[in-house]
Design a protein around this motif. Structure first.
Motif, mmCIF file in Angstrom:
data_model
loop_
_atom_site.group_PDB
_atom_site.id
_atom_site.type_symbol
_atom_site.label_atom_id
_atom_site.label_comp_id
_atom_site.label_asym_id
_atom_site.label_seq_id
_atom_site.Cartn_x
_atom_site.Cartn_y
_atom_site.Cartn_z
ATOM 1 N N THR A 1 -1.181 0.824 3.968
ATOM 2 C CA THR A 1 0.212 1.110 3.601
ATOM 3 C C THR A 1 1.199 -0.016 4.209
ATOM 4 O O THR A 1 1.957 -0.622 3.306
ATOM 5 C CB THR A 1 0.757 2.625 4.020
ATOM 6 O OG1 THR A 1 -0.414 3.494 3.379
ATOM 7 C CG2 THR A 1 1.991 2.862 3.307
ATOM 8 N N ILE B 1 3.630 -2.623 1.857
ATOM 9 C CA ILE B 1 4.995 -2.939 2.115
ATOM 10 C C ILE B 1 5.251 -4.170 2.279
ATOM 11 O O ILE B 1 6.109 -4.633 1.949
ATOM 12 C CB ILE B 1 5.523 -2.031 3.331
ATOM 13 C CG1 ILE B 1 5.157 -0.354 2.589
ATOM 14 C CG2 ILE B 1 6.835 -2.172 3.578
ATOM 15 C CD1 ILE B 1 5.403 0.650 3.743
ATOM 16 N N ARG C 1 5.239 -6.344 -0.770
ATOM 17 C CA ARG C 1 6.528 -6.484 -1.623
ATOM 18 C C ARG C 1 7.339 -7.500 -1.275
ATOM 19 O O ARG C 1 8.066 -7.745 -2.091
ATOM 20 C CB ARG C 1 6.851 -4.949 -1.296
ATOM 21 C CG ARG C 1 6.745 -4.260 -2.603
ATOM 22 C CD ARG C 1 7.534 -2.899 -2.224
ATOM 23 N NE ARG C 1 7.117 -2.071 -1.128
ATOM 24 C CZ ARG C 1 7.854 -1.090 -0.753
ATOM 25 N NH1 ARG C 1 8.943 -1.110 -1.073
ATOM 26 N NH2 ARG C 1 7.272 -0.309 0.288
ATOM 27 N N ARG D 1 6.732 -10.337 -6.320
ATOM 28 C CA ARG D 1 7.662 -10.076 -7.270
ATOM 29 C C ARG D 1 7.533 -10.924 -8.367
ATOM 30 O O ARG D 1 7.913 -10.422 -9.329
ATOM 31 C CB ARG D 1 9.072 -10.508 -6.601
ATOM 32 C CG ARG D 1 9.202 -9.384 -5.470
ATOM 33 C CD ARG D 1 10.777 -9.611 -4.921
ATOM 34 N NE ARG D 1 10.344 -10.230 -3.430
ATOM 35 C CZ ARG D 1 11.135 -11.018 -2.909
ATOM 36 N NH1 ARG D 1 12.209 -11.541 -3.399
ATOM 37 N NH2 ARG D 1 10.787 -11.632 -1.797
ATOM 38 N N GLN E 1 2.992 -5.905 -8.881
ATOM 39 C CA GLN E 1 3.677 -4.976 -8.161
ATOM 40 C C GLN E 1 3.607 -3.494 -8.986
ATOM 41 O O GLN E 1 3.582 -2.580 -8.050
ATOM 42 C CB GLN E 1 5.254 -5.301 -9.362
ATOM 43 C CG GLN E 1 5.797 -6.501 -8.515
ATOM 44 C CD GLN E 1 7.219 -6.630 -9.413
ATOM 45 O OE1 GLN E 1 7.688 -5.845 -9.967
ATOM 46 N NE2 GLN E 1 7.760 -7.935 -9.212
ATOM 47 N N GLU E 2 3.167 -3.503 -9.981
ATOM 48 C CA GLU E 2 2.528 -2.059 -10.484
ATOM 49 C C GLU E 2 1.457 -1.637 -9.751
ATOM 50 O O GLU E 2 1.233 -0.706 -9.412
ATOM 51 C CB GLU E 2 2.172 -2.130 -12.155
ATOM 52 C CG GLU E 2 3.447 -2.314 -12.834
ATOM 53 C CD GLU E 2 3.045 -2.791 -14.487
ATOM 54 O OE1 GLU E 2 1.698 -2.724 -14.615
ATOM 55 O OE2 GLU E 2 3.846 -2.938 -15.137
ATOM 56 N N ASN F 1 2.543 -0.687 -5.992
ATOM 57 C CA ASN F 1 3.277 0.438 -6.125
ATOM 58 C C ASN F 1 2.388 1.609 -6.239
ATOM 59 O O ASN F 1 2.605 2.669 -5.696
ATOM 60 C CB ASN F 1 4.448 0.526 -7.354
ATOM 61 C CG ASN F 1 5.338 -0.395 -6.829
ATOM 62 O OD1 ASN F 1 5.670 -1.044 -5.562
ATOM 63 N ND2 ASN F 1 6.217 -0.871 -7.859
ATOM 64 N N GLU G 1 0.583 2.286 -2.663
ATOM 65 C CA GLU G 1 1.241 2.535 -1.957
ATOM 66 C C GLU G 1 1.531 4.157 -2.068
ATOM 67 O O GLU G 1 1.489 4.803 -1.207
ATOM 68 C CB GLU G 1 2.616 1.972 -1.955
ATOM 69 C CG GLU G 1 3.491 2.202 -0.795
ATOM 70 C CD GLU G 1 4.986 0.969 -0.989
ATOM 71 O OE1 GLU G 1 5.716 1.714 -0.229
ATOM 72 O OE2 GLU G 1 4.860 0.201 -1.379
ATOM 73 N N ASP G 2 1.752 4.510 -3.337
ATOM 74 C CA ASP G 2 1.959 5.860 -3.751
ATOM 75 C C ASP G 2 0.958 6.734 -3.181
ATOM 76 O O ASP G 2 1.077 7.920 -2.730
ATOM 77 C CB ASP G 2 2.594 6.038 -4.947
ATOM 78 C CG ASP G 2 2.889 7.591 -5.402
ATOM 79 O OD1 ASP G 2 3.879 7.964 -4.711
ATOM 80 O OD2 ASP G 2 2.177 7.922 -6.159
#
Length: 121
Positions: free
Chosen positions: A37, A41, A44, A50, A56-57, A60, A63-64
């Motif tokens: 995790t 982070i 990012r 970026r 990114q997708e 994310n 991470e979720d």
């Protein structure tokens, strides 16, 4: 690396009292979750992260997933520890059944549910 680890992750189970398999190795599990995790982070903040929408997708999404998995494991370890504690009290002495019949009956029901759930793992 994150996807590979968590798609193939198996829980370390140990037989407890010849009744149920419990999860052990929580420290390693939580360390890996926190490391991955944290790594996501940190990624990012990278300009490369970026610049590529797919990263990114995917980042994310993982991470979720890892955050939700951590919350589930936090609850799971708490329930497992409490069950082990109470199992020793309620099934460790025949006197408890006579002294606390309502509580014993309630724990017996919870015990059945816990054992059924853990057998599905």
């Amino acid at each position: 690396e994150v996807r590979d680890r968590w798609m193939k992750q198996e829980l370390n189970l140990v037989l407890y009292q010849n009744r149920v398999r419990l999860i052990r190795g929580w420290d390693d599990l939580f360390t890996a979750l926190d490391d991955h995790t944290g790594g996501l982070i940190l990624m990012r903040s990278s300009p490369y992260y970026r610049a590529v929408r797919e990263f990114q997708e995917d980042g994310n999404l993982w991470e979720d997933r890892l955050t939700k998995l951590r919350a589930a494991f936090d609850a799971w370890i708490d329930v497992q520890r409490r069950w082990v504690y109470l199992e020793g009290i309620f099934f460790g002495s025949a006197d408890i059944k006579n002294q606390l019949p309502a509580e014993w009956s309630r724990f017996k029901s919870v015990d059945g549910e816990f054992i059924t759930l853990m057998r599905r793992i």
